[in-house]
Design an enzyme around this catalytic site. Sequence first.
Site, PDB file in Angstrom:
ATOM      1  N   SER A  67      -9.615   0.534   9.344  1.00 39.76           N
ATOM      2  CA  SER A  67      -9.163   0.751   7.970  1.00 39.76           C
ATOM      3  C   SER A  67     -10.128   0.048   7.024  1.00 39.76           C
ATOM      4  CB  SER A  67      -7.760   0.141   7.812  1.00 39.76           C
ATOM      5  OG  SER A  67      -7.448  -0.038   6.460  1.00 39.76           O
ATOM      6  N   GLN A  75       1.827   9.286   5.037  1.00 41.28           N
ATOM      7  CA  GLN A  75       1.049  10.195   4.179  1.00 41.28           C
ATOM      8  C   GLN A  75       0.944  11.574   4.839  1.00 41.28           C
ATOM      9  OE1 GLN A  75      -2.608   9.197   1.845  1.00 41.28           O
ATOM     10  NE2 GLN A  75      -3.691  10.046   3.588  1.00 41.28           N
ATOM     11  N   HIS A 109     -13.385   7.672   9.112  1.00 43.30           N
ATOM     12  CA  HIS A 109     -13.589   8.826   8.214  1.00 43.30           C
ATOM     13  C   HIS A 109     -14.576   9.810   8.841  1.00 43.30           C
ATOM     14  CE1 HIS A 109     -12.530   5.797   4.965  1.00 43.30           C
ATOM     15  NE2 HIS A 109     -11.689   6.777   4.713  1.00 43.30           N
TER      16      HIS A 109
HETATM   17  O1  PAF Z   1      -5.960   8.661   2.509  1.00 42.51           O
HETATM   18  C1  PAF Z   1      -6.637   8.583   1.462  1.00 42.51           C
HETATM   19  O2  PAF Z   1      -7.778   8.146   1.457  1.00 42.51           O
HETATM   20  C2  PAF Z   1      -6.026   9.056   0.152  1.00 42.51           C
HETATM   21  O3  PAF Z   1      -4.671   8.775   0.093  1.00 42.51           O
HETATM   22  C3  PAF Z   1      -6.280  10.551  -0.138  1.00 42.51           C
HETATM   23  C4  PAF Z   1      -5.614  11.443   0.900  1.00 42.51           C
HETATM   24  C5  PAF Z   1      -7.775  10.823  -0.152  1.00 42.51           C
HETATM   25  C6  PAF Z   1      -5.706  10.923  -1.503  1.00 42.51           C
HETATM   26  O4  PAF Z   1      -6.305  10.195  -2.527  1.00 42.51           O
END
Ligand code: PAF
Length: 281
Positions: free
Chosen positions: A187, A155, A37
């Site tokens: 993850s 996604q 992140h």
């Molecule tokens: O990837 C994630 O953490 C989630 O799917 C997101 C994009 C924040 C949407 O809730």
Amino acid sequence: MDVFHTILSFRGALRNERAQGKRIGFVPTMGNLHDAHLELIKTARRSNDIVVCSIFVNGLQFGLNEDWDKYPRTFEADCDKLRSVGCDYLFHPDDNEMYPNGLDKQTRVICATMADVLCGASRPGHFEGVTTVVSKLFNIVQPDEAIFGAKDFQQLAIIRRMVEDLCIPVTITAAPIHREADGLAMSSRNSFITERERPLVNQLNKSLNWVAEQIKNGNKDFIALEAEARKQIETVGLRPDYITVCNSKTLEHAAVDDTDLAVLGAVYTSGARLIDNVELG
Ligand code: PAF
């Protein structure tokens, strides 16, 4: 870093930044932040004046058998991490702020054909929840650029399609997969891997790379390659959910004349479901 809990106050702060011509980069998250992140935040930092992160554990994307209430909430630690990489604004709404009419009555955004395949097949409604919350967050933040991790390949592909189909004025950037030394994609779910399974789980990455190499060497028998990769994964004692070669834009199963391909996989360990992918340009 300024933290906002309401849409109204957050929009006010961003309006001021935008009025000064500042470019806004956005990283949506569900918190429980780890190094991957923070790489997304650093990517946003490089090409934007203002970096915004959101933390919202989105109930709409959790299935009935998935534990929304058990999802780790680590707000204070997350804030420290975000400050350490220079995040400017954090949006941390509660459920009522995001879904004032309740989840059942919430207007949904659905990406036709791409949401019910692959991970969507074993997680019904998941991507509908993702596209709905991400489109809401895009409307709230109105970022110039939004950064998503390439690990969540489906996604990312769905969000790109949503932005194109709904004419949302945002550039979507994919940040490369952040990996452990042995290749395992980072993850939040890795914390559910047992000690016994830990040396085995990078087989997913090894097998996806093996398939990618075969394709680069001219083997286009995708079905046979997928079957062999599944066998490799079963041999180490993991249970594959899917291993597939697909068109990286449409997520349809690859055709021999497709040029943009991706090899995607998901496996079950005893306590987690892990995903990974290799893209072939
Ligand atoms: O990837 C994630 O953490 C989630 O799917 C997101 C994009 C924040 C949407 O809730």
